[in-house]
Design an enzyme around this catalytic site. Sequence first.
Site, PDB file in Angstrom:
ATOM      1  N   TYR A  88     -17.913  13.774 -27.530  1.00  0.00           N
ATOM      2  CA  TYR A  88     -16.849  14.710 -27.140  1.00  0.00           C
ATOM      3  C   TYR A  88     -15.628  13.964 -26.623  1.00  0.00           C
ATOM      4  CZ  TYR A  88     -14.129  17.543 -23.903  1.00  0.00           C
ATOM      5  OH  TYR A  88     -13.089  18.119 -23.217  1.00  0.00           O
ATOM      6  N   THR A 112      -8.473  15.859 -21.438  1.00  0.00           N
ATOM      7  CA  THR A 112      -9.484  15.856 -20.382  1.00  0.00           C
ATOM      8  C   THR A 112      -9.542  14.501 -19.692  1.00  0.00           C
ATOM      9  OG1 THR A 112     -11.887  15.953 -20.014  1.00  0.00           O
ATOM     10  CG2 THR A 112     -11.172  15.301 -22.190  1.00  0.00           C
ATOM     11  N   ASP A 113      -9.990  14.506 -18.432  1.00  0.00           N
ATOM     12  CA  ASP A 113     -10.177  13.237 -17.724  1.00  0.00           C
ATOM     13  C   ASP A 113     -11.326  12.418 -18.305  1.00  0.00           C
ATOM     14  OD1 ASP A 113     -12.249  14.862 -16.849  1.00  0.00           O
ATOM     15  OD2 ASP A 113     -11.797  14.669 -14.711  1.00  0.00           O
ATOM     16  N   LYS A 130     -11.692  13.576 -28.124  1.00  0.00           N
ATOM     17  CA  LYS A 130     -10.475  13.927 -27.400  1.00  0.00           C
ATOM     18  C   LYS A 130      -9.551  12.720 -27.243  1.00  0.00           C
ATOM     19  CE  LYS A 130      -9.487  17.345 -25.789  1.00  0.00           C
ATOM     20  NZ  LYS A 130      -8.717  18.497 -26.368  1.00  0.00           N
TER      21      LYS A 130
END
Length: 358
Positions: free
Chosen positions: A162, A136-137, A166
Amino acid sequence: MKTYLVTGGAGFIGSNFIQYMFEKYDNDINIINVDDLTYAGNLDNLNSINDRENYKFIKKNICNANKIRKIFLSNNVDYIVNFAAESHVDRSIRNPEVFIRTNVMGTLVLLNIAKEFWQQDDDNFKKGKKFIQVSTDEVYGSLEDKHDYFYENTPLDPHSPYSASKASADLLVKSYINTYKFPANITRCSNNYGPYQFPEKLIPLMINNALEGKKLPIYGDGKNIRDWLYVKDHVKAIDMIINNGRLGEVYNIGGHNEKENIEVAHIILDTLLELLDKEDNRKKHIKKNLIAYIKDRKGHDRRYAICPNKIKKELNWYPETSFEEGIKLTIKWYLKNNQWMKKITSGDYLNYYEEMYH
């Protein structure tokens, strides 16, 4: 015939990926879908392909090494596409532990077992094997300069449990690439939207609430900016990276569709009014005063914006769907699949919604 092990394939992006792959390759591939069916996993997303002989669903947690190893013993797995992740920032703030278990330890289990079965000797792996880490960015943090963008070499600066989980998983994958010459790519995408998205996320939440005449909760001043990517464009990019991405590389996948959250809410309301029939009773509920500003999320990143020049240049990928087109496609899907939405917005979801927004 290539075999894909897709983890988290009953979720939003994973199920769209599986459908896309069968639409493109039909009977020329095998797909094994491993999903633990947590709250956001939904087998109804895959009703259209359940009867395929070249598709298999296995309910397992990716943290269970023995179970994942059995899958490799029974199948010649060529590709792992790792969508399996806890992915909602609000939930990670309330319960970080489950994010670390799934997103970090689960990725480590997959890496170790793939290495065990794919490695031939030091620094040599079987040809045609690849691990795709779908990230994810959000691992890049927040952009303050409106002219700046996230690039593949932007330093990681996660701001939530979160995004930290990641980023940790990404670094594990990168360490295996660097240490063992492990065949992998990392993809980092901007905010996805489209069919089958769980309604805790902004766009389906706004659509569902508007149709029911409920308030549309907007964090803070509503001016947080996200780069929106239609999910079909995303899964097409992943397929291209599987086939032609240079081993060991990171690829950013962005939609060039930056919108403030409040702007997204207004577009959804306007589009619903445009698409609903005059006789539809839900139309009378849809008003601008449904928008309700609520207390801002802790550590809320201000802006995300991906520069996808690398994947454009190397693989000739580009986002084909404008936000205006994509949001219409998305709303039409939710209007057509109202029963899907009703089924998943009952029970535990209602308890979660009440806790988060009231």
